[in-house]
Design a protein around this motif. Structure first.
Motif, mmCIF file in Angstrom:
data_model
loop_
_atom_site.group_PDB
_atom_site.id
_atom_site.type_symbol
_atom_site.label_atom_id
_atom_site.label_comp_id
_atom_site.label_asym_id
_atom_site.label_seq_id
_atom_site.Cartn_x
_atom_site.Cartn_y
_atom_site.Cartn_z
ATOM 1 N N ASN A 161 2.079 6.995 -9.796
ATOM 2 C CA ASN A 161 0.667 7.322 -10.021
ATOM 3 C C ASN A 161 -0.024 6.210 -10.801
ATOM 4 O O ASN A 161 -1.018 6.441 -11.478
ATOM 5 C CB ASN A 161 0.577 8.645 -10.798
ATOM 6 N N GLN A 162 0.512 5.001 -10.708
ATOM 7 C CA GLN A 162 0.065 3.929 -11.594
ATOM 8 C C GLN A 162 -0.934 2.968 -10.952
ATOM 9 O O GLN A 162 -1.277 1.941 -11.544
ATOM 10 C CB GLN A 162 1.263 3.138 -12.108
ATOM 11 N N TYR A 163 -1.424 3.302 -9.753
ATOM 12 C CA TYR A 163 -2.373 2.386 -9.119
ATOM 13 C C TYR A 163 -3.563 2.128 -10.047
ATOM 14 O O TYR A 163 -4.191 3.067 -10.554
ATOM 15 C CB TYR A 163 -2.886 2.943 -7.786
ATOM 16 N N THR A 164 -3.852 0.850 -10.250
ATOM 17 C CA THR A 164 -4.941 0.437 -11.129
ATOM 18 C C THR A 164 -5.901 -0.456 -10.348
ATOM 19 O O THR A 164 -5.464 -1.459 -9.769
ATOM 20 C CB THR A 164 -4.399 -0.332 -12.345
ATOM 21 N N PRO A 165 -7.189 -0.134 -10.302
ATOM 22 C CA PRO A 165 -8.164 -0.935 -9.542
ATOM 23 C C PRO A 165 -8.620 -2.160 -10.329
ATOM 24 O O PRO A 165 -9.662 -2.156 -10.979
ATOM 25 C CB PRO A 165 -9.310 0.053 -9.325
ATOM 26 N N PHE A 166 -7.836 -3.205 -10.276
ATOM 27 C CA PHE A 166 -8.145 -4.417 -11.023
ATOM 28 C C PHE A 166 -9.422 -5.093 -10.519
ATOM 29 O O PHE A 166 -9.818 -4.931 -9.355
ATOM 30 C CB PHE A 166 -6.974 -5.397 -10.944
ATOM 31 N N LEU A 201 -1.915 5.473 -3.009
ATOM 32 C CA LEU A 201 -3.147 4.685 -3.039
ATOM 33 C C LEU A 201 -4.354 5.600 -2.890
ATOM 34 O O LEU A 201 -4.280 6.624 -2.193
ATOM 35 C CB LEU A 201 -3.157 3.653 -1.912
ATOM 36 N N PRO A 202 -5.462 5.252 -3.497
ATOM 37 C CA PRO A 202 -6.675 6.063 -3.330
ATOM 38 C C PRO A 202 -7.100 6.103 -1.864
ATOM 39 O O PRO A 202 -6.987 5.100 -1.151
ATOM 40 C CB PRO A 202 -7.714 5.340 -4.201
ATOM 41 N N VAL A 221 -6.462 6.883 -8.314
ATOM 42 C CA VAL A 221 -6.032 8.031 -7.506
ATOM 43 C C VAL A 221 -6.433 9.314 -8.221
ATOM 44 O O VAL A 221 -6.296 9.434 -9.440
ATOM 45 C CB VAL A 221 -4.500 7.982 -7.308
ATOM 46 N N THR A 222 -6.948 10.292 -7.467
ATOM 47 C CA THR A 222 -7.352 11.564 -8.080
ATOM 48 C C THR A 222 -6.137 12.468 -8.286
ATOM 49 O O THR A 222 -5.077 12.269 -7.678
ATOM 50 C CB THR A 222 -8.362 12.302 -7.198
ATOM 51 N N LYS A 223 -6.316 13.439 -9.137
ATOM 52 C CA LYS A 223 -5.252 14.406 -9.396
ATOM 53 C C LYS A 223 -4.876 15.134 -8.115
ATOM 54 O O LYS A 223 -3.694 15.374 -7.845
ATOM 55 C CB LYS A 223 -5.719 15.411 -10.457
ATOM 56 N N MET A 224 -5.860 15.499 -7.304
ATOM 57 C CA MET A 224 -5.593 16.187 -6.042
ATOM 58 C C MET A 224 -4.765 15.313 -5.104
ATOM 59 O O MET A 224 -3.800 15.781 -4.486
ATOM 60 C CB MET A 224 -6.913 16.577 -5.371
#
Length: 295
Positions: free
Chosen positions: A236-241, A207-208, A255-258
């Motif tokens: 890595n599929q979290y999507t901010p709906f 999660l972000p 989510v960022t690459k880092m």
């Protein structure tokens, strides 16, 4: 039949023959889609796709749920246990790699009845694809019915699980359930095509803003399981709906690459085997179209 439902850790005690429980379910299974699905982990969807049965309702109601239409909005069609059994067999006839039960916890009694009806004809593995918030007693009920467990392990912190899923005891319950699943399935077993026949795959979606919580989960997996018995799927599929409330501004981004790589790198350092995802998986395109197809 009158009963107080205690299938999940909430133990809401609802008589679901008369009213709906916390999960939003009555005593009959409600399904939103039944079809071949090619986007599960490679060992689950390895040939024609998993025979997914998406159940409506959920015992978590996460504020960011990627399947919000069925988990929180409760879209779906009520079916009999006989019909559910027929769906399992039809998916097998379509060439499904397995029967993939998605968010099944609140319908375990119905699923057991349906599997009993199909047991003489069903020859492919059965997957229990759940949110992780499980009762050990319910997992024990499933012994002999489930070949592959595919639980989420969403949170380590009780503060975070309380905030996003109203479940402060999430990790306590999810970790105990995961160990019960592993005890049941034992060592990972594959067929010649790389398909998983028996075993446990623990999923975790990063999660972000919460990579450190994710890393605690990775450490727990490394310390409490064996690569012989468990695969980890770091998502890595979290999507901010758009439906996510302004109450959670930290969840309004991807989510960022880092963030993602820090979790993946720790898993590699600790010798955990499993799967990772490309950033392109963080898209609404990967959410199934819940249209009652196959029901």
């Amino acid at each position: 039949m009158n009963y107080e439902c205690k299938l999940c850790p909430r133990e809401c005690g609802t008589d679901r023959t008369k009213e709906k429980g916390f999960c939003g379910a009555g005593d009959k299974a409600v399904v939103a889609r039944a079809s071949l699905h090619k986007w599960e982990e490679p060992c689950i969807s390895y040939k024609n796709g998993a025979g997914t049965v998406f159940f409506s309702g959920c015992n978590l109601h996460c504020c960011f749920c990627q399947n919000n239409k069925i988990s929180n909005e409760l879209f779906g069609k009520e079916i009999s246990d006989e019909k559910l059994s027929e769906i399992f067999l039809r998916l097998q006839d379509m060439g499904a790699d397995n029967i993939d039960l998605v968010t099944p916890t609140h319908f375990v009694p119905n699923i057991i009845k349906a599997l009993d009806m199909a047991k003489n004809k069903l020859t492919i593995p059965v997957v229990y694809n759940c949110g992780g918030y499980e009762s050990v007693k319910t997992i024990e009920m499933l012994d002999g019915y489930i070949d592959i467990y595919l639980p989420d392990m969403k949170y380590f912190s009780s503060e975070i699980s309380a905030k996003y899923s109203n479940a402060p005891d999430y990790f306590e319950r999810a970790s105990a359930a995961a160990l019960a699943m592993i005890k049941q399935t034992g060592e990972l077993k594959f067929n010649d095509e790389g398909g998983l026949l028996k075993g446990t795959v623990i999923r975790h979606m990063v999660l972000p803003s919460h990579r450190h919580d994710s890393m605690e989960i990775i450490r727990w997996i490394a310390e409490n399981t064996s690569p012989k018995n468990v695969l980890a799927s770091i998502m890595n599929q979290y999507t901010p709906f758009e439906f996510i409330s302004d109450e959670y501004p930290e969840l309004k981004r991807r989510v960022t690459k880092m963030e993602y790589n820090s979790v993946v790198n720790l898993a590699a350092e600790l010798g955990i085997n499993g799967f990772t995802q490309q950033k392109s998986s963080a898209s609404q395109e990967y959410v199934p179209d819940f249209d009652l197809s196959g029901i």
